[in-house]
Write an enzyme that holds these catalytic residues in place. Structure first.
Site, PDB file in Angstrom:
ATOM      1  N   HIS A 186       0.875  -1.180   0.000  1.00 33.60           N
ATOM      2  CA  HIS A 186       0.000   0.000   0.000  1.00 33.60           C
ATOM      3  C   HIS A 186       0.914   1.233   0.000  1.00 33.60           C
ATOM      4  O   HIS A 186       1.861   1.285   0.780  1.00 33.60           O
ATOM      5  CB  HIS A 186      -0.915  -0.001   1.231  1.00 33.60           C
ATOM      6  CG  HIS A 186      -0.179   0.016   2.538  1.00 33.60           C
ATOM      7  ND1 HIS A 186      -0.372  -0.906   3.533  1.00 33.60           N
ATOM      8  CD2 HIS A 186       0.776   0.853   3.017  1.00 33.60           C
ATOM      9  CE1 HIS A 186       0.424  -0.644   4.542  1.00 33.60           C
ATOM     10  NE2 HIS A 186       1.142   0.418   4.267  1.00 33.60           N
TER      11      HIS A 186
ATOM     12  N   HIS B 206      -1.633   4.278  10.005  1.00 40.72           N
ATOM     13  CA  HIS B 206      -0.415   5.101  10.029  1.00 40.72           C
ATOM     14  C   HIS B 206      -0.627   6.436  10.735  1.00 40.72           C
ATOM     15  O   HIS B 206       0.000   7.428  10.402  1.00 40.72           O
ATOM     16  CB  HIS B 206       0.060   5.404   8.614  1.00 40.72           C
ATOM     17  CG  HIS B 206       0.386   4.213   7.765  1.00 40.72           C
ATOM     18  ND1 HIS B 206      -0.566   3.364   7.278  1.00 40.72           N
ATOM     19  CD2 HIS B 206       1.574   3.749   7.308  1.00 40.72           C
ATOM     20  CE1 HIS B 206       0.016   2.426   6.538  1.00 40.72           C
ATOM     21  NE2 HIS B 206       1.301   2.630   6.546  1.00 40.72           N
TER      22      HIS B 206
ATOM     23  N   HIS C  74      10.818  -1.637   2.283  1.00 42.07           N
ATOM     24  CA  HIS C  74      10.924  -0.189   2.098  1.00 42.07           C
ATOM     25  C   HIS C  74      11.301   0.498   3.400  1.00 42.07           C
ATOM     26  O   HIS C  74      10.985   0.013   4.490  1.00 42.07           O
ATOM     27  CB  HIS C  74       9.679   0.447   1.485  1.00 42.07           C
ATOM     28  CG  HIS C  74       8.391   0.383   2.283  1.00 42.07           C
ATOM     29  ND1 HIS C  74       7.775  -0.787   2.652  1.00 42.07           N
ATOM     30  CD2 HIS C  74       7.576   1.375   2.735  1.00 42.07           C
ATOM     31  CE1 HIS C  74       6.644  -0.520   3.288  1.00 42.07           C
ATOM     32  NE2 HIS C  74       6.495   0.792   3.363  1.00 42.07           N
TER      33      HIS C  74
ATOM     34  N   GLU D  42       6.099  -4.125   7.681  1.00 46.29           N
ATOM     35  CA  GLU D  42       4.657  -4.280   7.398  1.00 46.29           C
ATOM     36  C   GLU D  42       4.330  -5.629   6.760  1.00 46.29           C
ATOM     37  O   GLU D  42       3.156  -6.012   6.685  1.00 46.29           O
ATOM     38  CB  GLU D  42       4.184  -3.170   6.442  1.00 46.29           C
ATOM     39  CG  GLU D  42       4.146  -1.782   7.046  1.00 46.29           C
ATOM     40  CD  GLU D  42       3.771  -0.716   6.021  1.00 46.29           C
ATOM     41  OE1 GLU D  42       3.425   0.405   6.434  1.00 46.29           O
ATOM     42  OE2 GLU D  42       3.834  -0.974   4.804  1.00 46.29           O
TER      43      GLU D  42
END
Ligand code: DHB
Ligand code: FE
Length: 280
Positions: A12, A59, A192, A239
């Protein structure tokens, strides 16, 4: 009883919302990413899920750093998206499947998962954009149950614990007394890192091995501690525990129906898998 028909796991990234808004899905930067979803759209046409259990991490829209539940489950009639500051348009509200929410909450608590129960909950890009990738017209044909796992503020639940949560979600769904068809959607990762000295860090070798492991040796990644996973995949790459939880829900055996991997989307190695449970 309800049936888990499959799991979709995907990255995402807020920029996806901007690309959808600007209708640039076919431009060279975006095409290898959006094209990955064609096979999922064709699968959804025949798989016809009624409900989606969305496993993701908030988040800072619904939970901020001052109150950070480890595992939380939505039990609302409706879930709205709101501006997170990324400048992307919000999406239409989602209808909650409250009967499954409460069944999940009761089943997971009975299996010793101490949950936070959310009768009001806003959903952020990690929930809305994967849903928009699955149903681009945003006329959601499914009801939803959000399951949030903290990957934002240490300490985080271990990968092994997240896999076990997924297994328990699977057992709960399969004991839900309806004939509804349930899809599990896990969003986050793959490698990431958005901040610090290693900003922009990506680990393709690890990502590909991780994706492969989900069908060949699904608990492979659970050998690693959270700190090891952060080392290997970046601060936000952790994640990927959402993929482990989604895979756990499928039961002991699963097969990959479709896989896509593309670097980069924004700062993220974008992965996509569609898996189905295999009986026996
Ligand atoms: C990006 C990735 C994320 O997982 C996220 O939550 C926000 C931004 C990015 O690569 O830009
Ligand atoms: Fe994220």
């Amino acid at each position: 009883m309800a049936q888990i028909i499959g799991a979709v796991t995907t990255s995402h990234v807020p920029a996806i919302g901007g690309a959808i808004h600007r209708k640039v899905q076919h431009e060279p930067y975006w095409k290898p990413f959006f094209d990955g979803f064609g096979a999922v759209h064709r699968w959804l046409e025949t798989a016809r899920p009624d409900v989606v259990v969305v496993i993701y991490n908030d988040h800072g829209l619904n939970f901020f750093l001052d109150t950070m539940p480890t595992f939380s489950v939505g039990a609302a009639a409706e879930y709205r998206n709101a501006d997170e500051g990324w400048g992307i348009p919000t999406v239409p509200a989602f209808q909650g499947e409250q009967d499954l929410s409460w069944h999940l909450i009761q089943s997971l608590m009975a299996e010793d998962f101490d949950l936070t129960t959310c009768q009001a909950m806003q959903v952020d890009h990690a929930f809305t954009l994967p849903m928009a990738l699955l149903w681009p017209d945003q006329a959601w044909p499914v009801k939803v149950v959000p399951v949030c796992i903290n990957t934002v503020q240490l300490p985080l639940p271990t990968a092994a614990r997240c896999y076990k949560l997924g297994e328990a979600i699977g057992r709960a769904v399969r004991s839900w007394n309806t004939d509804q068809r349930v899809l599990v959607l896990g969003t986050g990762g793959l490698s990431h890192q958005l901040d610090g000295e290693r900003a922009g860090f990506i680990n393709k070798d690890f990502d590909l091995q991780f994706m492969e492991s989900l069908t060949t040796d699904p608990t492979w990644a659970t050998q690693y501690s959270i700190h090891e996973l952060i080392e290997k995949t970046g601060t936000q790459g952790v994640e990927l525990v959402m993929w482990l939880a989604a895979r756990g829900a499928l039961g002991a055996k699963a097969r990959a129906v479709h896989t896509n991997y593309h670097i980069p989307i924004s700062n993220t190695a974008a992965g996509l898998m569609l898996m189905e449970p295999v009986a026996g």
